[in-house]
Design a protein around this motif. Structure first.
Motif, PDB file in Angstrom:
ATOM      1  N   GLY A 253       0.757  -1.242   0.000  1.00  0.00           N
ATOM      2  CA  GLY A 253       0.000   0.000   0.000  1.00  0.00           C
ATOM      3  C   GLY A 253       0.783   1.285   0.000  1.00  0.00           C
ATOM      4  O   GLY A 253       0.206   2.368   0.018  1.00  0.00           O
TER       5      GLY A 253
ATOM      6  N   LYS B  66      -2.877   7.530  -1.781  1.00  0.00           N
ATOM      7  CA  LYS B  66      -3.858   6.503  -2.118  1.00  0.00           C
ATOM      8  C   LYS B  66      -4.686   6.850  -3.353  1.00  0.00           C
ATOM      9  O   LYS B  66      -5.266   5.977  -3.986  1.00  0.00           O
ATOM     10  CB  LYS B  66      -4.800   6.251  -0.924  1.00  0.00           C
ATOM     11  CG  LYS B  66      -4.153   5.454   0.194  1.00  0.00           C
ATOM     12  CD  LYS B  66      -3.782   4.049  -0.247  1.00  0.00           C
ATOM     13  CE  LYS B  66      -3.227   3.236   0.900  1.00  0.00           C
ATOM     14  NZ  LYS B  66      -2.836   1.890   0.507  1.00  0.00           N
TER      15      LYS B  66
ATOM     16  N   CYS C  11      -3.633   8.425   2.911  1.00  0.00           N
ATOM     17  CA  CYS C  11      -4.234   7.530   3.908  1.00  0.00           C
ATOM     18  C   CYS C  11      -3.148   6.647   4.512  1.00  0.00           C
ATOM     19  O   CYS C  11      -2.020   6.611   4.027  1.00  0.00           O
ATOM     20  CB  CYS C  11      -5.285   6.619   3.257  1.00  0.00           C
ATOM     21  SG  CYS C  11      -6.715   7.465   2.594  1.00  0.00           S
TER      22      CYS C  11
END
Length: 520
Positions: free
Chosen positions: A263, A349, A361
């Motif tokens: 991520g 993000k 985020c």
């Protein structure tokens, strides 16, 4: 090769050790070759434990002409000359910088090593004068331009975050030292500096304005870290083992690794990067845990949040901002986002190209829940010892259908606030509610309102769906009426689980929960 005998390089930052001792190496050498042959002075910002030191060690071995270490790697076919250059590698990692003398001492230690090789005629002078002399002498002695590598240029500055006097002194010392790199440009073959932040970048490197900052460059996004493709192609036996140990299919194991450790995005529309430290630990021990978060606590970030009076809910939900406000080169108390982003607790993000706005985020569940668990004691009465106990109890009570015990615990939780928190604003208490429900999300499906037209909180357990509405200085009846009138149950009508409405009065004068009503 059997996973049992594969060696994963956890904490090993020497490229030479990794290659000579048979550790697994994820090949980044094609990007190193591109960097070395298309530019000269570079700067890279990445979170801690993201592979910056290993990257510098690999670059060092390349410029030392150690061809044998690169056998079988991409660069072996790209480089033909394998010339040896003098390399000056300044590592600011392993030291406590409690005074200017400590900083000067570490600079002197490196200078003494280099002077032993190239001459120490200026050893009585200032660090920057000695640096100039060493670069000149290295060039004269070897007949080749010099490579300068600086690992964690900002470590001294981060250690005295908040101490303006020491920061100013450190900046003065480092600016003079790094400024040498501009004046000595003709003697330099390659320069690479790494750090966690960019905050000192302008003030420290103001004389070094030709630095190519590749921190947000798409072509170098994967120079540190592990891509999903690298994970699934190069760690096959380890993924089999972690799946087996956790009673998962291999596909489920990859999905869990992705949720937990993937991520990170370092520019818009970038490929997601896995945190290498967490990945290697999880695969070595076949256990999903918060490895990266445990290696450092963000106390200085919490202090910054407290000083800024920043609404934590905004941070948790995701912050929309332009690039300048999260990559700017200064610390501002009224905007803690840049430091939180650059420290690795937030990442890109989403990106809106029309308005050039980024959404920041938490990168993954490791960072999200690590951060929330760490920050909870600073915003509430939860102590370090019992914070997990509290959250676990909250979840168990709803799973067993005991809403009264859940709310009684929540009431006791607020009543137990230390005296110094009693003058906190209404928003502070809203944030604490928010934290409790967000932390429950580690163990069950819990949502907290982030927009109008939704219930304050929704918690889904195996058997039930709980809809919570908290009324500030309003009655529990009014809270229940709002759940019905606003149609908060409508999204869950098709769900077979029992639906339970919970209306709660919150008394601002008492700073606590008052009456509540439960309706099935």
């Amino acid at each position: 090769m059997n996973a049992a005998v594969r060696k994963l390089p956890i904490g090993i930052q020497s490229f030479e050790d990794i290659r000579n001792q048979g550790f697994l190496y994820v090949d980044k050498t094609a990007l190193i070759y591109k960097m070395a042959t298309t530019g000269k002075p570079y700067f890279l910002s990445r979170p801690r434990r993201f592979g910056k030191s290993l990257l510098l060690s690999t670059i060092e071995a390349y410029f030392q002409g150690k061809r044998e270490l690169f056998k079988g790697l991409a660069i072996e076919k790209l480089e033909t000359d394998w010339l040896e250059y003098p390399v000056l590698h300044l590592d600011l990692n392993a030291r406590k910088y409690e005074s200017v003398e400590a900083l000067v001492a570490i600079l002197n230690q490196h200078l003494e090593i280099w002077e032993a090789l190239y001459g120490d005629e200026k050893k009585g002078r200032s660090p920057e004068e000695r640096f100039i002399y060493v670069i000149t002498r290295a060039y004269e002695v070897t007949g080749r331009q010099v490579v300068v590598l600086v690992d964690e240029y900002d470590k001294p500055l981060l250690q005295v975050f908040g101490d303006e006097e020491l920061q100013t002194e450190y900046l003065k010392t480092l600016k003079a030292f790094y400024g040498v790199l501009k004046s000595m440009d003709r003697y330099l073959k390659f320069v690479f500096l790494t750090g966690v932040t960019k905050f000192a970048h302008v003030s420290v490197f103001s004389d070094l304005n030709q630095l190519d900052d590749i921190s947000m460059r798409k072509d170098y996004e994967s120079v540190c870290g592990i891509t999903k493709e690298e994970l699934v192609t190069q760690f096959v036996p380890e993924l089999k083992n972690i799946a087996l140990a956790n009673e998962l299919t291999e596909e489920e194991a990859v999905q869990k690794m992705t949720k937990q450790y993937d991520g990170y995005h370092f520019c818009q529309n970038a490929v997601g990067m896995f945190n290498p430290f967490s990945v290697l630990n999880a695969l070595k021990y076949s256990t999903f845990d918060n490895y990266w978060f445990q290696t450092g606590t963000p106390t200085f970030l919490v202090e910054l949040l407290k000083k800024s009076d920043y609404d934590l809910r905004t941070l948790i939900n995701g912050v929309e901002t332009d690039a300048s406000s999260f990559s700017e080169y200064r610390v501002a108390v009224n905007n803690p986002i840049p430091l939180i982003y650059q420290s690795g607790y937030l990442t890109i993000k989403d990106y809106d190209p029309r308005f050039k706005l980024y959404t920041l985020c938490f990168p993954n569940e490791e960072v999200k829940y690590g951060f929330l668990n760490f920050i909870a004691p600073f915003y509430s009465s939860i102590s370090d010892e019992n914070k997990v106990f509290y959250i676990g109890k909250f979840v168990r009570e709803l799973e067993s259908g005991d809403v009264d015990s859940f709310l009684t615990r929540l009431k006791a939780f607020f009543a137990d606030f230390p005296y110094e928190l009693n003058d906190k604003t209404e928003r502070h208490y809203q944030v604490v509610f928010y934290l409790v429900f967000k932390l429950m999300g580690q163990f069950c499906d819990a949502e907290v309102r982030s927009a109008r037209g939704r219930a304050d909180a929704v918690v889904k357990t195996k058997e039930s769906i709980y809809i919570f509405e908290f009324k500030l200085n309003g009655s529990a009846e009014a809270a229940l009426k709002q759940i019905n009138d606003k149609g908060y149950l409508i999204p869950y009508m098709a769900d077979n689980r029992k639906q339970i409405k919970v209306g709660v009065m919150f008394d601002a004068s008492e700073r606590n929960i008052g009456q509540w009503l439960i309706e099935e």
